[in-house]
Each structure stands twice: as C-alpha cells, then as structure tokens.
Design a protein around this motif. Structure first.
Motif, PDB file in Angstrom:
ATOM      1  N   ARG A  47     -10.188 -75.130   1.411  1.00 58.09           N
ATOM      2  CA  ARG A  47     -11.365 -74.268   1.251  1.00 58.09           C
ATOM      3  C   ARG A  47     -11.211 -72.988   2.073  1.00 58.09           C
ATOM      4  N   SER A  48     -10.587 -73.079   3.218  1.00 59.86           N
ATOM      5  CA  SER A  48     -10.403 -71.877   4.053  1.00 59.86           C
ATOM      6  C   SER A  48      -9.469 -70.887   3.380  1.00 59.86           C
ATOM      7  N   CYS A  49      -8.703 -71.328   2.400  1.00 54.79           N
ATOM      8  CA  CYS A  49      -7.842 -70.419   1.612  1.00 54.79           C
ATOM      9  C   CYS A  49      -8.432 -70.155   0.230  1.00 54.79           C
ATOM     10  N   ASN A  50      -9.767 -70.440   0.066  1.00 52.65           N
ATOM     11  CA  ASN A  50     -10.418 -70.248  -1.232  1.00 52.65           C
ATOM     12  C   ASN A  50      -9.759 -71.057  -2.340  1.00 52.65           C
ATOM     13  N   LEU A  51      -9.427 -72.292  -1.990  1.00 56.06           N
ATOM     14  CA  LEU A  51      -8.858 -73.228  -2.970  1.00 56.06           C
ATOM     15  C   LEU A  51      -9.742 -74.465  -3.013  1.00 56.06           C
TER      16      LEU A  51
END
Ligand code: 1HN
Length: 365
Positions: A37-41
């Motif tokens: 999530r921190s990499c927008n995944l």
C-alpha cells in the motif's frame, strides 16, 4: 504485530474476496499488504469479486415519491429562494440507497423544478443533456439553442448537450416539471463543462415551431445535414403521444410485459431520441397486470394519468398521477393498473446498448 481485533475486522472486510483465498493465512500476509500500500499497490484477490459481480448489485433501491408529499416542499422552496438566485429551483429526488449523491439511480439524476409566474431561470449550457417531463401548469416556455417551446403537462422536452437554455413562466400559476439528467455519466468520464450566458436569457434565433415544422411530421428538409446524435425534435407534445398510444391499443392486443409501450425516437436515425437517456410512454389499460420483467437499465417512472400499483422486488407501491418511482437494475417488476394508466419512463438503456451491456429477462406469465 496487529491485534486480534484488527485481524478480525480485516477478515470481515473480505466480503467479495476470491473464494479460494485462505482467510486463515491472511494475517501472515498483512505485512506484505501494508508495504505494498505504501507503494500504491493493492492485491486484486482481496477485492476481485466485489469489482466483478456475478450479477448487477445496485446500491439504488426501489422507491416512490408521492406528489402529494413532494409538491408542498416545492411550494415552500418558492418562499425561500427565487428561481434566479437558485439558478434552477430544483428539489432533487434522492434514492434512499444513495443519500447525498443527487442520484435517483446510480447513473441518473432526477429533480422537480418549479418556476413561478414572471420568473426566469437564467441561460446556461453544460455537457450534461437534460430531459423535462412536464407535470403541472401552463404558460411557461423553455428556450433551447435560440428557439422557444411552450410546455404543457405530459410534454417530453429535450435540452441537448452544450445547448444554451433558459426557462420562463409567462402564465399565472406555478409550473412544475421533472428534470432528468445524465451528469453522473458525464462525471464518470470526467467530461463536464459548464458556462453561464452573459445575459439573463439567450437571444431567440428561430420562430417558435421551427423544429417541429422541420422534423415533426416524418419528413425532413431534403438537404439539411444533422450532425447531433440528439433528436432535432425538442418537444414531443403529450396530445400526439397519447393519441399514438390510443391508436395502438385499438389495433393490437396488449403485450404481456409492456402492455402498450412506445419509445420516443429521433426521426433522423430511427434510434432513441437522446444519446444518453432512453425514453418511453407506456399505456396500461384498467385491470391489466404486466408480467414480471427485469433489465439491466434502472428506470424512473412518472405517472401521467390513472392509478395502480407496482411490485418492485419484494415491495409493493401504490401510485397515482404525478407520483414518481424507481425500479433498479435487474430487480423484477410488474405493474397493475386500476384505471387506464399512462406512465413516462426514462433510463440509461441507450448507453448500455451502445456498449453491448444491455440485457433483459421476461418471466413467463
Ligand atoms: C439544469 O441545468 C436544469 O436547465 C435543471 O433546468 C436541473 C440539475 C442539475 C444540473 C443542471 C435546467 C439541473 C440542471
């Protein structure tokens, strides 16, 4: 490390997850999900079946607005704000399943507009197309792209995308109509533009009746090119619609699912009158019950004449003149007329047809 409670609530949020996902193994994957999530995944397997449902899962619910209940709010609004201050004095019909979203269905807007004698709703234009279905009153006009038309109860009036339009009431009583708009489709695609006209009203450029003269008689001027996908007829008068249904009912038996239902067409193409909203008028003779029907287009019904009741999903709704009700996508519905009933209908069917989505199902009567 996550607490037990947060792990449970994560698992609870997995409605719609792929059935083969082992929920017991999910806590061990949380660290991965958080880093992703921190990499927008995000993992598709946790949302897949909510994204691609087995069948339509409308948030829009069956609902009915009784005119006897809504009209007093329109009259009260007139005491609180002028048409000019409001730009459009409209009370939005909000689907109870979609509160605060200005939607009567997931894709469509509906509102009731009121304009008092002497008032003007100032000229503007926007990407969204509008339909007006006239409920009550006489002596008000709408002007669309420089041509006026007087509006009468039962008339179906079109404002095409990006055409200047203003309304005025030159009669001696309030005028009320239903506004149907496609702005939620426009906004889904992020394609909305709007402009106010520098003056109160747009100048008239053609005599009243021009559009009807050119396109209203199953004839078209021989060399005119029509580039728009919207019908050049912008007022379909009730008198002629009612007569068409009357004549149809004299020459054939009622259809089991539709009784008598005629679509408004664009005389240039033979297709729907508007590119984003399908429109019909339906006649159900006294005593007739339509067979159960469902389709993927959520539809808005406005009673013109007569009374009756509809079963929509598990619910029953009694209706009379000027009541408005909704049948959501894929919810079976059927109508019984207790007196000769005429109902105006609009939906997003035309959009679904163009995109090859549209489906219907007719239950065997
Ligand atoms: C609009 O322009 C009208 O022109 C009516 O009468 C209702 C609802 C939302 C956005 C624009 C009109 C509307 C609207």
């Amino acid at each position: 490390m996550k607490s037990d409670r947060s792990v449970h609530s994560e698992a609870g949020a997995l409605a719609g997850v792929v059935p083969s996902v082992n929920l017991a193994a999910e806590p061990g994957r949380m660290d991965f999900y958080e880093r992703a999530r921190s990499c927008n995944l995000a993992p598709l397997w946790r949302v897949l079946h909510g994204l691609v449902t087995d069948q339509p899962a409308p948030r829009c619910v069956p609902a009915l607005w009784r005119y006897a209940e809504t009209r007093p709010y329109l009259m009260e609004a007139c005491k609180l704000i002028s048409a000019e201050e409001a730009e459009r004095r409209v009370m939005v019909l909000e689907n109870p399943g979609l509160p605060g979203e200005s939607r009567i269905t997931q894709s469509l807007f509906a509102g009731l507009q009121i304009i008092l004698p002497g008032e003007v709703a100032p000229a503007h234009k926007h990407t969204a197309s509008a339909l007006r279905f006239i409920i009550e009153g006489h002596g008000a006009y709408t002007a669309v792209a420089g041509e006026r038309t007087m509006m009468e109860p039962g008339d179906f009036v079109i404002t095409p995308s990006m055409s200047w339009h203003d309304h005025g009431n030159e009669g001696d009583a309030p005028m009320i109509w239903l506004d149907g708009l496609d702005m939620h489709i426009v906004n889904l695609l992020c394609a909305s533009f709007r402009e106010g006209y520098p003056g109160r009203v747009h100048p008239l450029q053609r005599p009243e009746g021009s559009a009807a003269a050119e396109a209203g008689h199953n004839l078209l001027p021989v060399d005119t090119e029509y580039a728009s996908q919207t019908s050049p007829i912008f007022n379909y008068p009730y008198r002629r619609t009612r007569e068409a249904l009357d004549q149809l009912a004299r020459i054939r038996a009622a259809d089991a699912w539709h009784a008598y239902k005629m679509k408004y067409i664009n005389p240039v193409t033979g297709g729907w009158a508007m590119p984003t909203m399908s429109t019909w008028m339906q006649f159900i003779p006294a005593g007739f019950t339509t067979a159960s029907y469902r389709s993927t287009d959520s539809a808005v019904f406005t009673v013109v004449e007569g009374s009756g009741s509809s079963r929509i999903g598990g619910e029953a709704f009694d209706w009379g003149p000027h009541d408005i009700f909704v049948a959501p996508s894929w919810v079976p519905h059927q109508h019984t007329a207790s007196s000769d009933a005429v109902i105006f209908i609009y939906s997003d069917r035309v959009v679904q047809e163009k995109l090859d989505f549209w489906r219907e199902h007719k239950a065997q009567p």
